[in-house]
Design an enzyme around this catalytic site. Structure first.
Site, PDB file in Angstrom:
ATOM      1  N   LYS A 111      -7.443  -1.526   6.415  1.00 30.32           N
ATOM      2  CA  LYS A 111      -7.697  -2.192   5.119  1.00 30.32           C
ATOM      3  C   LYS A 111      -6.695  -3.307   4.871  1.00 30.32           C
ATOM      4  CE  LYS A 111      -7.532   1.493   2.416  1.00 30.32           C
ATOM      5  NZ  LYS A 111      -8.000   2.745   2.974  1.00 30.32           N
ATOM      6  N   HIS A 136       0.849  -1.193   0.000  1.00 29.80           N
ATOM      7  CA  HIS A 136       0.000   0.000   0.000  1.00 29.80           C
ATOM      8  C   HIS A 136       0.881   1.237   0.000  1.00 29.80           C
ATOM      9  CE1 HIS A 136      -4.125   1.473   0.374  1.00 29.80           C
ATOM     10  NE2 HIS A 136      -3.635   2.496   1.045  1.00 29.80           N
ATOM     11  N   ASP A 196     -13.882   2.296   7.384  1.00 35.50           N
ATOM     12  CA  ASP A 196     -12.878   3.128   6.717  1.00 35.50           C
ATOM     13  C   ASP A 196     -13.446   3.769   5.459  1.00 35.50           C
ATOM     14  OD1 ASP A 196     -10.186   4.224   6.381  1.00 35.50           O
ATOM     15  OD2 ASP A 196     -10.190   3.010   4.568  1.00 35.50           O
ATOM     16  N   ARG A 226     -13.296  12.274   5.555  1.00 33.38           N
ATOM     17  CA  ARG A 226     -12.029  13.022   5.670  1.00 33.38           C
ATOM     18  C   ARG A 226     -11.771  13.834   4.417  1.00 33.38           C
ATOM     19  NH1 ARG A 226      -8.111   8.543   6.075  1.00 33.38           N
ATOM     20  NH2 ARG A 226      -6.508  10.127   6.054  1.00 33.38           N
ATOM     21  N   SER A 231      -6.324   4.175   8.615  1.00 35.29           N
ATOM     22  CA  SER A 231      -7.028   3.904   7.356  1.00 35.29           C
ATOM     23  C   SER A 231      -6.275   2.846   6.546  1.00 35.29           C
ATOM     24  CB  SER A 231      -7.146   5.227   6.581  1.00 35.29           C
ATOM     25  OG  SER A 231      -7.528   4.999   5.259  1.00 35.29           O
TER      26      SER A 231
HETATM   27  N1  URA Z   1      -4.360   5.598   1.750  1.00 41.10           N
HETATM   28  C1  URA Z   1      -5.383   5.190   2.545  1.00 41.10           C
HETATM   29  O1  URA Z   1      -5.907   4.095   2.361  1.00 41.10           O
HETATM   30  N2  URA Z   1      -5.795   6.002   3.515  1.00 41.10           N
HETATM   31  C2  URA Z   1      -5.243   7.185   3.756  1.00 41.10           C
HETATM   32  O2  URA Z   1      -5.664   7.855   4.669  1.00 41.10           O
HETATM   33  C3  URA Z   1      -4.191   7.628   2.926  1.00 41.10           C
HETATM   34  C4  URA Z   1      -3.759   6.802   1.925  1.00 41.10           C
END
Ligand code: URA
Length: 428
Positions: A192, A88, A166, A173, A188
């Protein structure tokens, strides 16, 4: 400050507003209440702003992440006959790395489930990019993801199923000025990624003008917290801190970035995109114990491309259809000769967003063909009158604002700028 159940939102908001730690059970109550609608959008907006301003300590951050993770299912890949590894990025400009990366890692023998989101703030989202491919669907059930990982080794799917809290928080957000909060980014990303259920995880923590973390100290702390959250859950987690002061590659948008990712998968593409793809692939493979595979070779010999096309086909996409490109173009040309200086990632992101590549309201449709092509990368020689950027959009009235966003975001100098390291640090 001691707050006990039964909880209510105004008291918990005031607790954080006044700089106190939220109680564990209060965090659980807030996240479950927000997911079910008991905590109103206005109340969560106020709480997010209080968190943005006051922060969360590591303990609160871990509990918040845990509560968001518990709002949905956690995938189980124990039946997948390959080691599983996730990746990620904390959000960048021109960051199309996931596309060639997961295909290259799959070609090397691992399985990569990629739970992805849409654009957030000024940054692009993998789902918006992939949906610019005709027919592509990211709505996969957990069973479909598992089957696809067993057969192909890669899947890109909507993160919505995994951590529903989320999804709501991410969208809120985005419209409340609370994206750039270190604990909220950490929670966040990790909710995930932990829900993805992989054995291992590599995080690309971006730092610089185009990242949510502008300074190295914040990026380090974000990396440290996320690695700790992953490790505590038994997931082998590693983070790289990488430069996001200039855009990655030569394209920023949706379809235009997919086209560049396809160039990388065809063995070409911009050197920085290739270098970061290969480095992250090595990190991912090392965590899965696959040490005899070569991701560079997978990009060169077409095996990564084969994985990508198989994944897209399995998800309904048709790569034989042309990728959309905005019907109206505008160019920016050099007013003098010299060397291209650093290009401000935020300026290019704002330009692409204004052209229609991102959203200004929740749920808005993005223009898949909108974006910016960078013709001269930092350090390259430039002749007077040469095209530096091409802007694409289907709505020409947007180009004025995009040009204004780019203005001041680059300069031509007499000497090339100092080279910037792409990979700044690796977590221990
Ligand atoms: N990627 C995400 O999944 N969440 C964030 O807050 C920033 C980048």
């Amino acid at each position: 400050m001691s707050i006990a159940a039964p909880f209510d939102a105004p008291t918990l908001i005031a607790c954080k507003r006044d700089g106190h730690r939220l109680p564990d059970a209060g965090i659980d109550w807030l996240i479950s209440g927000y997911t079910s609608g008991v905590v109103a959008e206005e109340q969560m907006s106020a709480l997010l702003m209080a968190i943005y301003l006051r922060g969360m300590d590591e303990h609160e951050n871990a509990r918040w992440t845990q509560a968001v993770l518990a709002s949905g299912e956690r995938l189980d890949f124990s039946a997948v006959p390959r080691p599983t590894v996730g990746k990620h990025s904390t959000g960048g400009v021109g960051d199309k790395i996931t596309l060639p990366l997961i295909a290259a890692v799959a070609a090397c023998g691992a399985a990569v489930p990629s739970a992805s989101g849409r654009g957030l703030g000024h940054t692009g989202g993998t789902l918006d990019k992939m949906e610019s491919i005709a027919g592509f669907s990211a709505a996969l059930s957990g069973t479909r993801v598992r089957d696809q990982l067993s057969e192909i080794g890669a899947a890109i799917f909507s993160a919505g199923q995994l951590a529903p809290a989320d999804v709501k928080l991410y969208a809120l957000r985005d419209i409340t000025g609370t994206v750039e909060s270190l604990p909220l980014v950490a929670a966040s990303v990790m909710s995930k990624k932990l829900a993805e259920g992989t054995d291992a995880l590599v995080l690309d923590v971006k730092v610089g003008s185009g990242a949510f973390m502008k300074g190295l100290d914040d990026a380090r702390e974000l990396a440290r917290r996320m690695v700790a959250l992953g490790t505590a859950q038994g997931v082998a987690t590693r983070a790289l801190i990488t430069d996001m002061g200039v855009p990655l590659g030569c394209t920023v948008g949706n379809a235009i970035e997919v086209a560049e990712a396809l160039e990388v998968l065809a063995g070409g593409g911009p050197p920085d995109v290739v270098a970061l793809t290969v480095r992250l692939a090595h990190e991912m493979l090392a965590l899965t114990g696959i040490d005899d595979a070569d991701p560079t070779q997978a990009l060169r010999d077409g095996t990564a491309m084969d994985r990508f096309t198989a994944m897209v086909r399995a998800q309904g996409g048709d790569l034989s259809q042309p990728l959309p490109l905005g019907s109206c173009t505008e160019t920016v040309t050099a007013d003098r000769g010299g060397f291209m200086g650093d290009i401000d990632a935020m300026a290019v992101a704002q330009a692409a967003w204004r052209l229609g590549a991102g959203r200004s309201r929740p749920g808005e449709r993005v223009q898949h063909g909108a974006g910016v092509r960078i013709h001269r990368r930092p350090g390259e020689p430039v002749a007077a009158g040469q095209t530096l950027f091409t802007l694409y959009t289907d709505t020409p009235e947007r180009t004025g604002a995009a040009l204004a966003a780019l203005d001041g975001g680059f300069a031509i100098g007499d000497t090339p700028p100092l080279p910037r390291p792409l990979i700044i640090e690796t977590s221990p």
